[in-house]
Design an enzyme around this catalytic site. Structure first.
Site, mmCIF file in Angstrom:
data_model
loop_
_atom_site.group_PDB
_atom_site.id
_atom_site.type_symbol
_atom_site.label_atom_id
_atom_site.label_comp_id
_atom_site.label_asym_id
_atom_site.label_seq_id
_atom_site.Cartn_x
_atom_site.Cartn_y
_atom_site.Cartn_z
ATOM 1 N N HIS A 188 14.998 11.604 -42.088
ATOM 2 C CA HIS A 188 16.271 11.730 -41.375
ATOM 3 C C HIS A 188 17.354 12.249 -42.325
ATOM 4 O O HIS A 188 18.128 13.145 -41.989
ATOM 5 C CB HIS A 188 16.712 10.376 -40.810
ATOM 6 C CG HIS A 188 15.935 9.942 -39.607
ATOM 7 N ND1 HIS A 188 14.606 9.591 -39.670
ATOM 8 C CD2 HIS A 188 16.299 9.810 -38.312
ATOM 9 C CE1 HIS A 188 14.200 9.246 -38.468
ATOM 10 N NE2 HIS A 188 15.195 9.378 -37.616
ATOM 11 N N GLN A 225 21.273 -14.376 8.325
ATOM 12 C CA GLN A 225 20.317 -14.064 7.251
ATOM 13 C C GLN A 225 18.987 -14.770 7.477
ATOM 14 O O GLN A 225 17.932 -14.224 7.157
ATOM 15 C CB GLN A 225 20.896 -14.499 5.893
ATOM 16 C CG GLN A 225 22.039 -13.627 5.422
ATOM 17 C CD GLN A 225 21.645 -12.163 5.366
ATOM 18 O OE1 GLN A 225 20.717 -11.815 4.659
ATOM 19 N NE2 GLN A 225 22.341 -11.330 6.123
ATOM 20 N N HIS A 239 16.220 -12.875 9.316
ATOM 21 C CA HIS A 239 15.595 -11.705 8.693
ATOM 22 C C HIS A 239 14.114 -11.920 8.425
ATOM 23 O O HIS A 239 13.275 -11.060 8.704
ATOM 24 C CB HIS A 239 16.281 -11.393 7.351
ATOM 25 C CG HIS A 239 17.382 -10.386 7.477
ATOM 26 N ND1 HIS A 239 17.180 -9.121 7.929
ATOM 27 C CD2 HIS A 239 18.705 -10.479 7.208
ATOM 28 C CE1 HIS A 239 18.331 -8.457 7.933
ATOM 29 N NE2 HIS A 239 19.277 -9.262 7.498
ATOM 30 N N HIS A 276 24.150 -12.243 -1.085
ATOM 31 C CA HIS A 276 25.404 -12.216 -0.327
ATOM 32 C C HIS A 276 26.134 -13.527 -0.557
ATOM 33 O O HIS A 276 25.519 -14.598 -0.528
ATOM 34 C CB HIS A 276 25.139 -12.080 1.183
ATOM 35 C CG HIS A 276 24.249 -10.930 1.547
ATOM 36 N ND1 HIS A 276 22.897 -11.080 1.813
ATOM 37 C CD2 HIS A 276 24.520 -9.624 1.693
ATOM 38 C CE1 HIS A 276 22.379 -9.902 2.115
ATOM 39 N NE2 HIS A 276 23.339 -8.992 2.038
ATOM 40 N N GLN A 318 0.824 -1.213 0.000
ATOM 41 C CA GLN A 318 0.000 0.000 0.000
ATOM 42 C C GLN A 318 0.859 1.265 0.000
ATOM 43 O O GLN A 318 0.486 2.271 -0.611
ATOM 44 C CB GLN A 318 -0.983 -0.001 1.181
ATOM 45 C CG GLN A 318 -0.357 -0.041 2.573
ATOM 46 C CD GLN A 318 -0.070 -1.457 3.051
ATOM 47 O OE1 GLN A 318 0.042 -2.380 2.246
ATOM 48 N NE2 GLN A 318 0.044 -1.626 4.368
#
Length: 631
Positions: free
Chosen positions: A419, A259, A262, A327, A188
């Site tokens: 062109h 990790q 997380h 990583h 949101q």
């Protein structure tokens, strides 16, 4: 807990399955799309509805008041404040070397191409703060944005329910000099930033990591017409550790767990070279996990994580490049060889003493990195991420002429006539102007001094004035004025002649000198029109044809009645053109008919002037002769 795969003996399908990410991207994509579409259709009402439902917080104003930020800063432990400052300082010292530079190159003679780097106007920094306030992410995003010179930096962060944004995050914002913070997160927030709704600004580019829903929303809004740009695919975190048998299992396990804690959608991967290492690390993970505050989150992440046992360093390099981890940690004696072989990774940490945790917080490099294999095409967030470049092209008249042949040729090759036309028109104008400039002014001045006269004639074919004539013979002055006026060039004639005898010597020598001056002004005659004119005048009509061929010839047809017009002997009319033809090196044909001598003579000189105007006109740069030269 951690599934173990024998990579060497695995089939391609098993290998692909082993490296698959756990993210349920399909579900996240669909949900994020629904949220974005609803907010873009319904605006603020939908923003508030989703914020209340998903964040549990939808205040009257999503912007965090300045007093709240100041209070958070005041309450921050000084030691924490120092840690934030120290980390920001390291990040700043690393990133200050980055950024696009401005430069200019002369790509063709007279054509200068330059590049100018400018920041985006409004950068939105998404800082995850749902289960953990990622102060470090705020540092990693804010510092390069500030170094890039972004005029407006706004921060969005998920609130902790009714408590609003985590105070540590607000304090960090204050320490970094940021005062525009909005208490809203998830898809949101991304949707609101994409259009500017519910008090949030419309962002030009949205930065920052997030869960699968945030990553999906960023990808979706960036694909919409007029939508903001995004930094990179940065979803659930991931790490791959390559460890040999000498690696400390506790250090390897701690890197995997750092990790895993997380996000439940995070993924950690261990690549090792023997089953014994795999078992030692697994045991360490089990033991260390027990003491972690976020053990539950880590366990969910570990459920989708794996250990791959391979047979060689080269095989490990292939695994790393295929997975392209966010990583990559190298804890092996062959670390340098691994480092040289790995091409795809967001950030690489070399050696047992370089934990990824250091990179997450304070080592200097950015920790906002590509995930889900995007490291094959993306790098991490940098100062350049907040900049855009504009190229600037300048071409002089000479530059347009220089580049035109190549452009015209390529345009013809692509059958793009417009062109080619745009370039050809400029080339032709440039070449014509260059010819005029090189030759110009087309001017000549000659002096003829004899015992009878002293004549100086000056012409400038590229000017239509002034005209100054003083031969002492009034009607002759009038005739020369007709030539210059109708010829469209400047003429200056100064004479001291033996008029006490008659006007013959003066008229003859003026015409000879005039022809010489014209010849001098014409140069090699490149680009001239060359030819003639016919003129009626009352009852008279004169036609003059000129060929500036370099070969003198004159033919005069017509009989002018009387002896003179004023003090000008009519017999000198033909003599004038003969003298001019000889000295100019031109073929001059004059044909005149009529009754009035004044009109007949004047029509000859007027027609001569008009013929000269045409002959002297520059029509290009080609030699007006099939021989390629004029004598």
């Amino acid at each position: 807990m951690l599934d173990i795969f024998n990579w060497t003996d695995a089939s391609p399908d098993v290998r692909a399955s082993a490296l698959a990410r756990p993210s349920t991207s399909g579900t996240a994509d669909a949900a994020a799309r629904d949220i974005v579409d609803a907010i873009r259709d319904q605006g603020e009402a939908a923003v508030r509805a989703y914020a209340q439902r998903l964040d549990g917080y939808a205040p009257a104003d999503f912007r965090v008041p300045a007093a709240t930020i100041a209070a958070a800063r005041a309450a921050l432990d000084p030691v924490d404040a120092e840690a934030i400052k120290a980390a920001a300082d390291a990040v700043r010292r690393f990133h200050i070397q980055q950024g696009y530079r401005n430069y200019a190159v002369e790509t063709w003679p007279g054509v200068t191409a330059s590049r100018r780097a400018t920041p985006v106007d409004t950068a939105a920094l998404y800082v995850p703060a749902g289960s953990a306030p990622l102060v470090s992410s705020l540092i990693m995003l804010a510092v390069p944005a500030q170094l890039a010179g972004v005029p407006r930096i706004v921060v969005v962060a998920p609130p902790s329910g009714a408590g609003g944004v985590n105070p540590a995050l607000l304090a960090a914002a204050d320490l970094l000099g940021l005062d525009e913070v909005y208490a809203i997160g998830g898809a949101q927030a991304v949707a609101a930033l994409s259009i500017g709704a519910a008090g949030l600004p419309k962002a030009d580019k949205i930065f920052g990591p997030g869960n699968a829903y945030v990553a999906a929303a960023k990808a979706y809004v960036s694909s919409l017409p007029g939508g903001p740009a995004v930094d990179l695919p940065a979803g659930p975190s991931e790490v791959m550790v390559i460890a040999d048998g000498e690696a400390d299992p506790d250090l390897v396990a701690s890197d995997l767990l750092s990790q895993a804690e997380h996000d439940p959608s995070a993924q950690v991967m261990l690549v090792c070279f023997d089953i014994a290492t795999a078992e030692r690390v697994t045991a360490s993970v089990e033991r260390l996990l027990a003491d972690l505050l976020r053990a539950d989150i880590a366990r969910k992440a570990l459920a989708a994580s794996r250990i791959l046992v391979c047979g060689s360093v080269d095989e490990a390099i292939d695994i790393a490049n295929t997975y392209a981890a966010e990583h990559l940690i190298l804890q092996a004696e062959a670390a340098d060889r691994l480092l040289a072989g790995v091409r795809h990774a967001g950030s690489i940490f070399v050696g047992a003493w370089t934990p990824e945790a250091a990179g997450d917080y304070a080592a200097g490099p950015n920790h906002t990195l590509p995930t889900a294999g995007a490291a094959k095409a993306y790098g991490g967030v940098a100062v350049e991420s907040f900049q855009k470049t504009t190229t600037i092209l300048r071409a002089s008249q000479q530059g347009a002429a220089a580049i035109a042949p190549t452009v015209e040729r390529l345009a013809a090759l692509e059958q793009l006539d417009a062109h080619a036309l745009a370039m050809r028109l400029r080339r032709e104008k440039a070449e014509a102007a260059e010819i005029a400039e090189q030759a110009g002014p087309r001017a000549g001045s000659k002096r003829r001094k004899t015992k009878e006269t002293d004549v100086t004639v000056t012409v400038n074919l590229d000017r239509d004035g002034p005209i100054r004539i003083a031969t002492g013979i009034g009607y002759f002055d009038h005739m020369l004025d007709q030539i210059a006026g109708h010829g469209g060039f400047a003429l200056d004639v100064a004479v001291e002649g033996d008029l006490e005898i008659d006007g013959h010597h003066t008229i003859e020598d003026v015409c000879l000198t005039f022809g010489e001056a014209l010849r001098d002004a014409l140069g090699d005659k490149r680009g001239l029109g060359r030819f003639g004119f016919e003129l009626p005048m009352d009852e008279s009509r004169a036609a003059v044809w000129i060929d500036l061929s370099g070969r003198p010839f004159v033919k005069f047809e017509g009989k002018i009645p009387g002896e003179s017009v004023g003090d000008f002997p009519v017999e000198m009319t033909a003599h004038c053109f003969r003298s001019i033809a000889e000295s100019l090196g031109a073929a001059i044909h004059v044909k005149v008919e009529g009754e009035n001598a004044h009109h007949m003579v004047e029509s000859c000189f007027k027609a001569f002037g008009r013929a000269l105007r045409q002959a002297l006109r520059v029509e290009g740069d080609a030699m007006p002769s099939t021989k390629g030269m004029l004598a």
